[in-house]
Design an enzyme around this catalytic site. Structure first.
Site, PDB file in Angstrom:
ATOM      1  CB  ALA A 163       9.693   7.272 -10.270  1.00  8.16           C
ATOM      2  CG  MET A 194      -1.083  -8.339  -6.371  1.00  7.36           C
ATOM      3  SD  MET A 194       0.616  -7.766  -7.221  1.00  7.36           S
ATOM      4  CE  MET A 194       1.118  -9.557  -7.837  1.00  7.36           C
ATOM      5  CG  ASP A 233      -6.507  -4.145 -21.581  1.00 12.58           C
ATOM      6  OD1 ASP A 233      -5.492  -4.651 -20.522  1.00 12.58           O
ATOM      7  OD2 ASP A 233      -5.381  -3.417 -22.596  1.00 12.58           O
ATOM      8  CD  GLU A 234     -12.181  -9.108 -20.550  1.00 12.83           C
ATOM      9  OE1 GLU A 234     -11.540 -10.073 -20.459  1.00 12.83           O
ATOM     10  OE2 GLU A 234     -13.392  -8.611 -20.401  1.00 12.83           O
ATOM     11  CG  LEU A 253      -9.496  -5.352 -12.250  1.00 10.99           C
ATOM     12  CD1 LEU A 253     -10.162  -3.609 -12.209  1.00 10.99           C
ATOM     13  CD2 LEU A 253     -11.168  -5.841 -11.383  1.00 10.99           C
ATOM     14  CG  ASN A 277       1.938   3.279  -5.824  1.00 18.54           C
ATOM     15  OD1 ASN A 277       2.598   4.197  -6.119  1.00 18.54           O
ATOM     16  ND2 ASN A 277       2.674   1.923  -5.749  1.00 18.54           N
ATOM     17  N   GLY A 294       0.883  -1.563  -0.030  1.00 21.70           N
ATOM     18  CA  GLY A 294      -0.299  -0.145  -0.484  1.00 21.70           C
ATOM     19  C   GLY A 294       0.869   1.066  -0.093  1.00 21.70           C
ATOM     20  CG  ASP A 313       1.091  -4.317 -15.295  1.00 22.33           C
ATOM     21  OD1 ASP A 313       0.419  -4.282 -14.465  1.00 22.33           O
ATOM     22  OD2 ASP A 313       2.150  -5.853 -15.009  1.00 22.33           O
ATOM     23  CG  HIS A 315       3.158  -1.904 -15.236  1.00 19.01           C
ATOM     24  ND1 HIS A 315       3.839  -1.993 -15.742  1.00 19.01           N
ATOM     25  CD2 HIS A 315       1.959  -0.968 -16.179  1.00 19.01           C
ATOM     26  CE1 HIS A 315       4.193  -1.839 -17.009  1.00 19.01           C
ATOM     27  NE2 HIS A 315       2.678  -1.768 -16.994  1.00 19.01           N
TER      28      HIS A 315
HETATM   29  C1  GRF Z   1       3.781  -1.124  -7.075  1.00 20.41           C
HETATM   30  O1  GRF Z   1       5.350  -1.157  -7.256  1.00 20.41           O
HETATM   31  C2  GRF Z   1       3.200  -1.414  -8.529  1.00 20.41           C
HETATM   32  O2  GRF Z   1       4.122  -0.263  -9.580  1.00 20.41           O
HETATM   33  C3  GRF Z   1       2.714  -2.635  -8.356  1.00 20.41           C
HETATM   34  O3  GRF Z   1       2.633  -3.194  -6.949  1.00 20.41           O
HETATM   35  C4  GRF Z   1       3.466  -2.871  -6.498  1.00 20.41           C
HETATM   36  C5  GRF Z   1       1.737  -1.757  -5.400  1.00 20.41           C
HETATM   37  O4  GRF Z   1       3.258  -1.813  -4.387  1.00 20.41           O
HETATM   38  N1  GRF Z   1       1.786  -2.437  -9.398  1.00 20.41           N
HETATM   39  P1  GRF Z   1       2.591  -0.876  -3.185  1.00 20.41           P
HETATM   40  O5  GRF Z   1       1.418  -1.593  -3.106  1.00 20.41           O
HETATM   41  O6  GRF Z   1       1.613   0.343  -3.366  1.00 20.41           O
HETATM   42  O7  GRF Z   1       3.150   0.003  -2.049  1.00 20.41           O
END
Ligand code: GRF
Length: 178
Positions: free
Chosen positions: A157, A94, A125-126, A97, A16, A14, A129, A113
C-alpha cells in the site's frame, strides 16, 4: 514539460524509493529525482539510485544515533539546495530532522510510515512519525495475518500511496518551466 524536482532521503532497503523512481521512469509521475541521499554508506537505497542513474550521496551523520549532527544537517540542506530540490521525500530515513531542514523546506518535507491499519503520509516536524497528515490508506487485517504478512501488505500500500501523493504535489505546485 513541468517536473517537480524532488530529493529522496533513506537509510535502508529503498522499496519506496524504487516505486517512486519506477513511476517517474514510466512517465506516470511528473517529478524529477535530482538526488538520493543516505546516512548509511552501504544502504541499498543508494544502489537503487545508481540503477536509475540518479545522483546519489552518502551523508556522514555524525556521532548521534537518532538525529544528524547540526553540521551534517546544514550540509544536507546545502546538498538539497544545490540539487534544486523543491520537495524532500523521506523514504525510510531513520533520523529525526531539526531546525536547519525544517526551516529550509517548510511544508516541503514528507514522510511515510506504517500506521495501525495501513500507512500514513505526513508533513515532517521535529517529532517521530508526527505532523499534519497528508494522506492515508487502510489495509484490511485478514484472519490468518501474522505481523509479517500484515506488514508486507502495508508496504505494498505504501508503494502505491507515496507516488500518488507526490503526483498531487506535482499538480499543485509545479516547478517553473525549464
Ligand atoms: C517503510 O515501511 C516506511 O513506512 C518506514 O520505513 C520503511 C522504509 O522501507 N518509514 P523502504 O526502505 O522504503 O523499503
Amino acid at each position: 514539460m513541468k517536473r517537480l524536482p524532488i530529493g529522496i532521503l533513506g537509510s535502508g532497503k529503498g522499496s519506496n524509493c524504487r516505486a517512486i523512481l519506477e513511476r517517474i521512469r514510466s512517465g506516470d509521475l511528473a517529478a524529477e529525482a535530482r538526488v538520493v541521499i543516505s546516512d548509511v554508506l552501504d544502504a541499498p537505497i543508494l544502489e537503487i539510485a545508481r540503477e536509475f542513474f540518479v545522483a546519489n550521496a552518502y551523508l556522514p551523520p555524525g556521532q548521534f544515533r537518532t538525529r544528524l549532527e547540526p553540521e551534517a544537517e546544514e550540509e544536507l540542506v546545502k546538498m538539497l539546495r544545490e540539487a534544486g530540490v523543491d520537495l524532500v521525500v523521506l523514504a525510510g530515513f531513520m533520523r529525526v530532522l531539526h531546525a536547519p531542514m525544517l526551516k529550509a523546506f517548510p511544508r516541503r518535507i514528507i514522510n511515510i510510515h506504517p500506521s495501525l491499519t495501513g500507512c500514513t503520509v505526513h508533513y515532517v516536524d521535529e517529532k517521530i512519525d508526527h505532523g499534519q497528515i497528508v494522506a492515508q490508506r487502510e489495509v484490511a487485517v485478514l484472519p490468518n495475518d501474522t505481523p509479517e504478512t500484515l506488514h508486507a501488505r502495508i508496504q505494498i500500500a505504501e508503494r502505491e500511496l507515496y507516488p500518488a501523493v507526490i503526483a498531487e504535489f506535482c499538480e499543485k505546485c509545479p516547478a517553473p518551466d525549464l
